[in-house]
Design a protein around this motif. Structure first.
Motif, PDB file in Angstrom:
ATOM      1  N   ALA A 166       0.842  -1.194   0.000  1.00 43.55           N
ATOM      2  CA  ALA A 166       0.000   0.000   0.000  1.00 43.55           C
ATOM      3  C   ALA A 166       0.872   1.238   0.000  1.00 43.55           C
ATOM      4  O   ALA A 166       1.907   1.295   0.673  1.00 43.55           O
ATOM      5  CB  ALA A 166      -0.915   0.027   1.227  1.00 43.55           C
ATOM      6  N   THR A 167       0.474   2.232  -0.754  1.00 43.26           N
ATOM      7  CA  THR A 167       1.197   3.493  -0.789  1.00 43.26           C
ATOM      8  C   THR A 167       0.704   4.416   0.320  1.00 43.26           C
ATOM      9  O   THR A 167      -0.341   4.193   0.926  1.00 43.26           O
ATOM     10  CB  THR A 167       0.995   4.215  -2.129  1.00 43.26           C
ATOM     11  N   ARG A 168       1.458   5.477   0.529  1.00 44.81           N
ATOM     12  CA  ARG A 168       0.962   6.569   1.363  1.00 44.81           C
ATOM     13  C   ARG A 168      -0.107   7.342   0.600  1.00 44.81           C
ATOM     14  O   ARG A 168      -0.152   7.294  -0.636  1.00 44.81           O
ATOM     15  CB  ARG A 168       2.094   7.520   1.716  1.00 44.81           C
ATOM     16  N   PRO A 169      -0.954   8.083   1.295  1.00 44.28           N
ATOM     17  CA  PRO A 169      -1.833   9.015   0.590  1.00 44.28           C
ATOM     18  C   PRO A 169      -1.014  10.074  -0.135  1.00 44.28           C
ATOM     19  O   PRO A 169      -0.077  10.633   0.446  1.00 44.28           O
ATOM     20  CB  PRO A 169      -2.670   9.640   1.717  1.00 44.28           C
ATOM     21  N   GLN A 170      -1.344  10.326  -1.374  1.00 46.96           N
ATOM     22  CA  GLN A 170      -0.619  11.292  -2.191  1.00 46.96           C
ATOM     23  C   GLN A 170      -1.622  12.245  -2.844  1.00 46.96           C
ATOM     24  O   GLN A 170      -2.724  11.839  -3.198  1.00 46.96           O
ATOM     25  CB  GLN A 170       0.186  10.590  -3.291  1.00 46.96           C
TER      26      GLN A 170
END
Length: 395
Positions: free
Chosen positions: A83-87
């Protein structure tokens, strides 16, 4: 500007034979060792611990081994998730997706494996359900449906200001989600055969009794009451098992859009994420302006989703407004017209136009896989090429 986080599920293969292999425990152990070896104070741009993309509640989090929290165990041992960070910036989101795909490949390589962004395995697989209380409950409850659920999706989380706004968004984006299925389609093969679908993953996923499109909710209170009723039925283990095509996260202030296949090319993933944010923003603006949602029935929405899964971008799709068949390029144009203002405001219009034009011209992951098989007559060769494409720079 609304933030976006992405979860991608990846398939694991044996590096030598190219066959699907249940390596997730070994891969996650390598990731955990890397995390332990990281110098104190080193930045971890992983998921939950540093404000990352919200987890979807589907993993067996009550029974997790210690690991780098960028990666997470999934239902089967043949897959992992990151999962990525919120961007808020799509270039940053793309860079993070590329990074975590490369990290997953590195960890898999350390244990004799490889990873591929494929939504189903071209070669036959005998899925192995991971050990853990939640996963074992699912296997006992749903039997063969759980055992056969070796599929990889791409989930996009978009921030919302409140549950009321989130439910208004869920109500208004329903007709457009099938277009995301078509654009992301990347699962033509199933157990060694051509499924005749572009996104067979979505058909397998639809076997869950709690998955699919929803009726209009109208308010957050009605949404939450339905979720409570579903959990109280005893069919679901918990609220994280509400597999709506689009849902409110039960942990974070986001709408989670769950219809897309994991995409072979990272650039396609970014386009799907940008479109998801634009759909959410457009729907929120309509809600604030008092524009009611389209009242399409769940039956019609299911037909639109089936048509998208069957056709991808290679045949007609159901138009989101009329629910009548029209050429896929016309449906894609309708989607872009619908969200043009939101895309322009976020700076994503050129990116999405270029990516959708590329997909219409050169094809989705499903068409790429079929083209590779036509050229090589080997599903192993398809996997080998897709392993390389998974780590390639986005196009």
């Amino acid at each position: 500007m609304r933030t976006v986080g992405v979860e991608e599920e990846l398939l694991l293969f044996d590096r030598a034979s190219g066959e699907p292999r249940a390596l997730s425990a070994a891969v996650l152990a390598r990731a955990a060792r890397d995390a332990d070896d990281r110098p104190d104070g080193a930045e971890d741009v992983g998921a939950t611990g540093s404000g990352g993309a919200p987890r979807n509640g589907d993993s067996d989090s009550d029974d997790q081994c210690a690991q780098d929290d960028s990666f997470e165990r999934e239902l089967h041992g043949h897959q992992i998730e990151f999962a990525t960070r919120p961007q808020s910036d799509m270039d940053s989101l793309c860079a993070e997706i590329v990074r975590w795909r490369a990290e997953a490949a590195r960890h898999a390589g350390d244990v004799g494996g490889s990873v591929a962004a494929l939504a189903t395995s071209p070669l036959p697989a005998s899925p192995s359900v991971n050990v853990g209380g939640r996963f074992q409950w699912m296997e006992e409850q749903f039997g063969l449906t759980t055992q056969e659920q070796l599929t990889c999706g791409c989930h996009v989380h978009v921030s919302v200001e409140s549950d009321e706004e989130g439910v208004a968004v869920v109500d208004r984006i329903r007709p457009w989600l099938a277009v995301l299925v078509a654009l992301s389609s990347n699962s033509p093969f199933w157990q060694g055969k051509d499924s005749q679908y572009a996104s067979y993953r979505s058909r397998v996923w639809g076997r869950w009794p709690m998955a699919g499109p929803t009726e209009l909710f109208g308010s957050a209170e009605r949404y939450q009451r339905q979720v409570d009723d579903m959990v109280s039925s005893g069919v679901l283990h918990d609220r994280g098992m509400v597999y709506f095509d689009a849902r409110l996260s039960h942990r974070y202030p986001t709408v989670e859009i769950r219809v897309a296949d994991v995409c072979l090319d990272a650039g396609t993933t970014v386009a799907i994420a940008a479109l998801a944010r634009a759909l959410v923003e457009t729907a929120a603006r309509e809600w604030r302006a008092g524009t009611p949602p389209l009242g399409h029935s769940v039956s019609l929405l299911r037909l639109a989703a089936w048509r998208a899964a069957r056709s991808g971008l290679d045949d007609a799709l159901l138009h989101p407004l009329s629910m009548r068949p029209v050429p896929s390029a016309e449906v894609v144009r309708a989607l872009l017209d619908h969200v043009t203002d939101a895309l322009a405001d976020s700076g994503d219009l050129t990116l999405v136009r270029e990516q959708t034009a590329r997909l219409l011209e050169t094809g989705t992951g499903a068409r790429v896989q079929r083209r590779l098989f036509s050229r090589t007559d080997s599903l192993s060769a398809v996997i080998t090429e897709c392993v390389q494409r998974t780590q390639a720079p986005p196009t």
